[in-house]
Design an enzyme around this catalytic site. Structure first.
Site, mmCIF file in Angstrom:
data_model
loop_
_atom_site.group_PDB
_atom_site.id
_atom_site.type_symbol
_atom_site.label_atom_id
_atom_site.label_comp_id
_atom_site.label_asym_id
_atom_site.label_seq_id
_atom_site.Cartn_x
_atom_site.Cartn_y
_atom_site.Cartn_z
ATOM 1 N N CYS A 2 -48.157 -0.542 8.100
ATOM 2 C CA CYS A 2 -48.845 0.538 7.321
ATOM 3 C C CYS A 2 -48.768 1.687 8.212
ATOM 4 O O CYS A 2 -48.339 1.873 9.348
ATOM 5 C CB CYS A 2 -50.070 0.129 6.667
ATOM 6 N N ASP A 103 -55.058 -10.432 5.989
ATOM 7 C CA ASP A 103 -55.629 -10.291 7.166
ATOM 8 C C ASP A 103 -56.461 -9.268 7.366
ATOM 9 O O ASP A 103 -57.477 -9.302 8.383
ATOM 10 C CB ASP A 103 -54.451 -10.257 8.272
ATOM 11 N N ILE A 302 -25.679 -4.073 15.358
ATOM 12 C CA ILE A 302 -24.687 -3.215 15.268
ATOM 13 C C ILE A 302 -23.382 -3.242 16.375
ATOM 14 O O ILE A 302 -23.761 -3.737 17.298
ATOM 15 C CB ILE A 302 -25.247 -1.768 15.588
ATOM 16 N N SER A 375 -38.069 -9.109 17.198
ATOM 17 C CA SER A 375 -37.276 -8.626 18.063
ATOM 18 C C SER A 375 -37.289 -9.281 19.090
ATOM 19 O O SER A 375 -38.275 -10.136 19.486
ATOM 20 C CB SER A 375 -37.537 -7.112 17.948
#
Length: 652
Positions: A2, A103, A302, A375
């Site tokens: 957020c 959470d 990419i 990632s």
């Protein structure tokens, strides 16, 4: 994931009209699914939140959130991965009537039950949050252990303002930033501004693994650490000795922990995927995701039409072997170039790691299909994956074997050989090894030459991480890194481990994590980083460097684990990074733009005018590897042009 923002005014002061709305507007992109506010004018506190709904999509997860006793109010950015375990612990200790399954509610109850500092010590996650204590009238601001989530604090005429991004503070009505010349000098040298500094003396970052307590009228407070990476590393080593755990046993524990962490981070109530470059770190994350998934994992990469910089075939091969649902988008560099002028809007503060461009592009592609992406970031810092770590293991042997009086001459000789102007040799080699590989080899040779000329371990490290060839004279950089180095230099670590720890404390939060957070959140994509689990970090540091860098290869532990899932021929290749051809851009399609902006920078920054001119002339004459420094200058100029109304220079 957020965006959070807030204001705390001093007694007798009031925030400007609609100030909370203004600063919250600036981070709408971080949370397009909802928005909330809390205001207590008598206490001078205003909290804003923009929501990207990931866990508990119901209104029960909305923020700002008030605790069961109504004493505390919280705004949270991030994810608490062990919130279910914490909820069970809380249920065993106190009686709580849960309103939802988020959470955030668990974190709020943990802070109320155990207190802020103890709660922080028990969290597994990535987060930045503001916690208002209505009884004590105290604002707590906290950040996760490695600095995955950002948190800025600005000093205003009325008090303080905080936010997930610097842009909110710059938009605060009436805010005037005071230019921090030392910080911008560090940026020109590094491509980023290390925490806690920002471009302004009256804005600072809450450091990773720490929290601050602020009351009305307080503009700045000393950060209180709740975790220490250097201490965790020492404790891990001592524990390994005490338990007599073998290296094989520790490696097995690392594999088990990484698998568990990835499983925890795959929990989401929205579509989830992963970035896949085809390198060791991301390939292992995807392999472990696919093993725990009952459907093909969505992966994204990419590809570039310029074969010299295209890593897509490696990712494609790994994806095919693992059976993922792979999305590969081929782009022309002109599409990446079109983003250059927009970068200051994405990053809010000067930032010049050129891989920001493909990171922003792949995030946009992923966001079309998923809301969360895992990632492989952090693997290099935790497991010894950078070329400088490998160089350090070799350099210690060379340093011991080469007389000190020969090091500087040899260093100068290597630097001379590495000059870009040796075009004939580079072209000839390029036909054999590939243009990009030769370019990287040339830059590495230049780094080795600089290393041999350096003075001491810290000087060596700075020579390897600086992007300005030492052109910018900045004592502030040496002082800041010197303080960090002093924390760890007496712990008996070999040179490679000293570099790994310096990377963890500086480069990781300042560059790598900032790059990914801003790029992904600009398109409302949450990223998760499994390698930055602090339990995994401790396990990794239980092993000596000889187990991480072995046989001339980095990340030996991860390579061995990955080989169980993917044939080694699919990932064994020289480390290239997620780079873009800045050098050829500045000499080709961007030359006109670069020349105009370099001249504008020189005109408005007389302090650096001569240095920039020297670098510009040398670069276009093919001398030195100065494209990184010029890119730093250009990104600083672009940022200043975008935010010129938000700051003023110190009086002469």
């Amino acid at each position: 994931m957020c965006g959070i923002a807030g204001i705390l005014t001093a007694p007798g002061k009031q925030a400007p009209h609609r100030a909370l709305d203004v600063i919250t507007d600036r981070i709408n992109h971080r949370g397009p699914d909802g928005r909330g506010a809390f205001q207590d004018d008598d206490a001078g506190v205003h909290l804003g939140h923009t929501r990207l709904a990931i866990v508990d999509l119901s209104p029960g997860g909305a923020q700002p959130m008030v605790s069961q006793s109504e004493r505390y109010v919280i705004v949270l950015n991030g994810e608490i991965y062990n919130y279910k375990d914490l909820r069970k612990q809380l249920d065993d200790e106190v009686s709580i009537t849960w309103r939802g399954s988020s959470d955030t509610e668990v974190l709020l109850a943990a802070c109320e039950t155990w207190g802020l500092e103890i709660a922080l010590s028990r969290l597994d996650g990535m987060f930045a949050f503001g916690l208002w204590d209505r009884k004590e009238r105290e604002l707590g601001l906290a950040r996760d252990r490695f600095g995955e989530k950002p948190l800025y604090v600005g000093e205003t005429n009325e008090g303080i303002v905080f936010s997930s991004q610097l842009g909110s503070i710059l938009d605060y009505p009436g805010f005037v930033g005071i230019d921090d010349h030392d910080a911008t000098d560090m940026f020109l040298a590094l491509s980023y501004i290390p925490e806690p500094r920002t471009p302004f003396t009256n804005v600072w970052k809450v450091p990773a693994a720490s929290f601050v307590r602020l009351t009305a009228g307080t503009r700045r407070a000393e950060p209180i650490p709740y975790w220490s990476a250097p201490q965790a590393a020492l404790d891990a080593r001592e524990n390994a000795v005490r338990t007599r755990a073998s290296e094989t046993e520790i490696a097995a524990q690392i594999e088990e922990r990484l698998s568990k962490v990835i499983g925890n981070q795959m929990l989401a109530d929205v579509p989830l995927g992963a970035f896949l470059s085809g390198g060791i770190d991301s390939s292992l994350v995807v392999a472990m995701m696919q093993k725990q998934s009952d459907r093909p994992v969505k992966t994204f990469t990419i590809g570039f039409k310029d074969a010299a910089y295209d890593e897509a075939p490696y990712a494609r091969a790994v994806a095919k072997h693992l059976g993922t649902d792979h999305t590969e988008v081929m782009l022309d560099w002109s599409e990446a170039l079109s983003l250059v002028e927009k970068l200051p809007e994405t990053y809010d503060e000067p930032f010049a790691d050129s891989s920001q461009l493909p990171t922003r592009l792949v995030s946009a592609i992923a966001r079309k299909s998923v809301t969360v992406c895992l990632s492989g970031d952090g693997g290099d810092e935790v497991f010894g994956g950078y070329n400088r770590h490998l160089l350090a293991t070799r350099y210690e042997r060379v340093r011991d074997g080469v007389p000190s009086f020969l090091r500087a001459p040899v260093g100068h000789a290597l630097t001379a050989v590495a000059q870009p102007r040796l075009a004939g040799l580079i072209t000839a080699l390029g036909k054999i090894a590939g243009e990009n590989r030769v370019r990287l080899a040339s830059e590495k040779l230049n780094k080795i030459g600089g290393a041999l000329r350096s003075d001491g371990d810290l000087g060596l490290y700075l020579s390897l991480v600086r992007r300005d060839e030492g052109l910018v004279k900045t004592k502030a950089l040496e002082q800041l890194f010197g303080r960090t180095y002093a924390q760890i230099s007496g712990d008996g670590h070999p040179l490679a481990e000293l570099m790994m720890m310096l990377d963890t404390l500086t480069y990781l939060p300042g560059d790598i994590l900032a790059k990914v957070d801003r790029a992904a959140m600009s398109v409302a994509l949450e990223t998760r980083v499994p390698y930055l689990d602090h339990h995994l970090f401790s396990l990794a540091w239980s092993l000596p460097i000889s187990e991480k860098i072995k046989g001339g290869q980095t990340k030996s532990v991860l390579r061995n684990i990955l080989a169980k899932h993917v044939p080694s021929e699919l990932f064994e290749r020289p480390k290239a990074g997620f780079g873009v051809p800045i050098e050829s851009w500045l000499k080709g399609p961007l030359r006109g733009w670069a020349e105009a902006n370099l001249a504008a920078f020189q005109q408005s920054n007389p302090r650096h005018a001569a240095t920039v001119q020297e670098a510009r002339d040398a670069f276009y004459a093919g001398k030195g590897h100065l494209h990184h420094f010029l890119w730093n200058v250009l990104m600083l100029q672009a940022w200043r042009r975008r935010y010129q109304d938000a700051f003023r220079a110190h009086a002469a």
